[in-house]
Design a protein around this motif. Sequence first.
Motif, PDB file in Angstrom:
ATOM      1  N   LEU A  45      16.656   9.884  38.446  1.00 21.54           N
ATOM      2  CA  LEU A  45      16.006   8.644  38.036  1.00 21.54           C
ATOM      3  C   LEU A  45      15.050   8.937  36.886  1.00 21.54           C
ATOM      4  O   LEU A  45      14.351   9.949  36.905  1.00 21.54           O
ATOM      5  CB  LEU A  45      15.232   8.028  39.208  1.00 21.54           C
ATOM      6  CG  LEU A  45      16.038   7.740  40.480  1.00 21.54           C
ATOM      7  CD1 LEU A  45      15.103   7.470  41.645  1.00 21.54           C
ATOM      8  CD2 LEU A  45      16.972   6.558  40.262  1.00 21.54           C
ATOM      9  N   GLU A  46      15.013   8.057  35.887  1.00 22.01           N
ATOM     10  CA  GLU A  46      14.123   8.255  34.748  1.00 22.01           C
ATOM     11  C   GLU A  46      13.077   7.150  34.697  1.00 22.01           C
ATOM     12  O   GLU A  46      13.362   5.974  34.967  1.00 22.01           O
ATOM     13  CB  GLU A  46      14.912   8.271  33.433  1.00 22.01           C
ATOM     14  CG  GLU A  46      15.790   9.507  33.279  1.00 22.01           C
ATOM     15  CD  GLU A  46      16.393   9.622  31.889  1.00 22.01           C
ATOM     16  OE1 GLU A  46      16.329   8.630  31.118  1.00 22.01           O
ATOM     17  OE2 GLU A  46      16.926  10.701  31.564  1.00 22.01           O
ATOM     18  N   THR A  47      11.863   7.533  34.361  1.00 18.46           N
ATOM     19  CA  THR A  47      10.781   6.562  34.214  1.00 18.46           C
ATOM     20  C   THR A  47      10.980   5.765  32.928  1.00 18.46           C
ATOM     21  O   THR A  47      11.736   6.156  32.041  1.00 18.46           O
ATOM     22  CB  THR A  47       9.411   7.249  34.189  1.00 18.46           C
ATOM     23  OG1 THR A  47       9.313   8.059  33.006  1.00 18.46           O
ATOM     24  CG2 THR A  47       9.207   8.122  35.413  1.00 18.46           C
ATOM     25  N   GLY A  55       8.471   2.460  40.863  1.00 21.25           N
ATOM     26  CA  GLY A  55       9.734   1.849  41.270  1.00 21.25           C
ATOM     27  C   GLY A  55      10.791   2.884  41.579  1.00 21.25           C
ATOM     28  O   GLY A  55      11.576   2.727  42.526  1.00 21.25           O
ATOM     29  N   MET A  56      10.821   3.954  40.804  1.00 22.51           N
ATOM     30  CA  MET A  56      11.797   5.017  41.034  1.00 22.51           C
ATOM     31  C   MET A  56      11.516   5.738  42.354  1.00 22.51           C
ATOM     32  O   MET A  56      12.432   6.127  43.085  1.00 22.51           O
ATOM     33  CB  MET A  56      11.766   6.024  39.885  1.00 22.51           C
ATOM     34  CG  MET A  56      12.164   5.448  38.532  1.00 22.51           C
ATOM     35  SD  MET A  56      10.767   4.538  37.801  1.00 22.51           S
ATOM     36  CE  MET A  56      11.628   3.596  36.531  1.00 22.51           C
ATOM     37  N   ALA A  57      10.221   5.917  42.669  1.00 19.95           N
ATOM     38  CA  ALA A  57       9.861   6.562  43.937  1.00 19.95           C
ATOM     39  C   ALA A  57      10.288   5.694  45.122  1.00 19.95           C
ATOM     40  O   ALA A  57      10.781   6.202  46.141  1.00 19.95           O
ATOM     41  CB  ALA A  57       8.363   6.832  43.983  1.00 19.95           C
ATOM     42  N   LYS A  58      10.140   4.378  44.992  1.00 23.08           N
ATOM     43  CA  LYS A  58      10.588   3.477  46.054  1.00 23.08           C
ATOM     44  C   LYS A  58      12.099   3.590  46.241  1.00 23.08           C
ATOM     45  O   LYS A  58      12.597   3.624  47.368  1.00 23.08           O
ATOM     46  CB  LYS A  58      10.198   2.036  45.709  1.00 23.08           C
ATOM     47  CG  LYS A  58       8.717   1.737  45.807  1.00 23.08           C
ATOM     48  CD  LYS A  58       8.442   0.295  45.408  1.00 23.08           C
ATOM     49  CE  LYS A  58       6.948  -0.018  45.477  1.00 23.08           C
ATOM     50  NZ  LYS A  58       6.655  -1.410  45.047  1.00 23.08           N
ATOM     51  N   THR A  76       3.013  10.946  35.624  1.00 26.03           N
ATOM     52  CA  THR A  76       4.240  10.773  36.408  1.00 26.03           C
ATOM     53  C   THR A  76       4.013  11.198  37.847  1.00 26.03           C
ATOM     54  O   THR A  76       4.404  10.506  38.795  1.00 26.03           O
ATOM     55  CB  THR A  76       5.384  11.597  35.788  1.00 26.03           C
ATOM     56  OG1 THR A  76       5.571  11.210  34.426  1.00 26.03           O
ATOM     57  CG2 THR A  76       6.679  11.388  36.556  1.00 26.03           C
ATOM     58  N   VAL A  77       3.360  12.344  38.027  1.00 27.75           N
ATOM     59  CA  VAL A  77       3.082  12.857  39.372  1.00 27.75           C
ATOM     60  C   VAL A  77       2.243  11.855  40.158  1.00 27.75           C
ATOM     61  O   VAL A  77       2.534  11.557  41.330  1.00 27.75           O
ATOM     62  CB  VAL A  77       2.354  14.209  39.285  1.00 27.75           C
ATOM     63  CG1 VAL A  77       1.856  14.652  40.663  1.00 27.75           C
ATOM     64  CG2 VAL A  77       3.276  15.273  38.685  1.00 27.75           C
ATOM     65  N   ARG A  78       1.232  11.298  39.524  1.00 21.58           N
ATOM     66  CA  ARG A  78       0.332  10.360  40.198  1.00 21.58           C
ATOM     67  C   ARG A  78       1.077   9.103  40.647  1.00 21.58           C
ATOM     68  O   ARG A  78       0.895   8.628  41.781  1.00 21.58           O
ATOM     69  CB  ARG A  78      -0.812   9.984  39.259  1.00 21.58           C
ATOM     70  CG  ARG A  78      -1.831   9.030  39.849  1.00 21.58           C
ATOM     71  CD  ARG A  78      -2.991   8.813  38.882  1.00 21.58           C
ATOM     72  NE  ARG A  78      -2.540   8.219  37.639  1.00 21.58           N
ATOM     73  CZ  ARG A  78      -2.343   6.910  37.449  1.00 21.58           C
ATOM     74  NH1 ARG A  78      -2.549   6.080  38.461  1.00 21.58           N
ATOM     75  NH2 ARG A  78      -1.958   6.438  36.288  1.00 21.58           N
ATOM     76  N   CYS A  79       1.913   8.549  39.780  1.00 21.19           N
ATOM     77  CA  CYS A  79       2.635   7.318  40.117  1.00 21.19           C
ATOM     78  C   CYS A  79       3.635   7.548  41.247  1.00 21.19           C
ATOM     79  O   CYS A  79       3.770   6.713  42.146  1.00 21.19           O
ATOM     80  CB  CYS A  79       3.347   6.781  38.880  1.00 21.19           C
ATOM     81  SG  CYS A  79       2.223   6.121  37.627  1.00 21.19           S
TER      82      CYS A  79
END
Length: 320
Positions: A45-47, A55-58, A76-79
């Motif tokens: 998945l790409e941000t 959204g990608m983490a979900k 990126t890590v935080r999100c």
Amino acid sequence: MASSAAGPRQRAAVIMNPIKKTDVDIRALVESACRDQGWDEPLWLETTKEDPGRGMAKEALEAGVDVVIAAGGDGTVRCVAAELAGTDTPLGLIPLGTGNLLARNLDIAVDDPEAAVTAALTGTDRNIDVVHVTLDRALEGDVFLVMAGLGYDAALMGDTNDTLKDRVGWLAYIDAGVRNLPGKPVKSTIRLDGGKEISGFPRSVMGGNCGKIMGGLEIFPGARIDDGLLDIMTMAPKGRLGWLGVVAGLLRRGKGKGTSVEYYQCKEAEIFTQTPQEFEVDGDHLGKASHVAFRVDPSALRVRMPQGEKDPAILTDPEV
């Protein structure tokens, strides 16, 4: 700890910031490592500019993967971590940014992607604290894993030249830091755990979940990432040579008379400023605020890190 023993095949999700330029093919590296470990092909998945990772983490969580790997910088890590917090799914890291502060604190290789991938797949899991942040009593807040700041340090982050950062890395922060040295302190009040109040005229108020930054310097000495506590630091330069006093206070870890640096510990904190000040979390500039609320969520995030003994200055139990 991850394992390639017989049983259901494991699967990783990789959430990558595509604007991060690398000397190696990260996707090929992860796919090769997964094959070697007997894992399924990873979910890739790409941000985007509109969605830096949540959204990608979900999506990764909905897919039921065994580990979610954030490949990017601290933002990126935080999100990604904001969505994984409170779940049993571990966060792995492939550091691709300039600071990579969480990775540095957890002894994850910042200049060896292959080692970072190996740790993300076969490392050990530890739970760390997450700090929730609310600006100006907004209904929705944010989180940070390393540190956040109101005032000078946030102005520095917001004023860092991205082109220069791509060219010279963390040295770009020094350029921004020097340019933002001039400025007036603002009357501020810090309320700790709903009780004790500290008032003064700091140039910066920072909250820390762990202590190390680039070069191994400990901004928050003794700040452990799994102790359920938030460390607060104030910087208040005084006089023409005030910033030298701040440097001395950092080197002395706030000890000694007349220091321009003060430290406190708490589980919750509120910061009130007379006028709105710049604010940042884990290096991401979020704008201005005159009220900031911090709240520690103890052991909320599972993180996968390399096996072996850890720095006792970062984790309360260095044995893993």
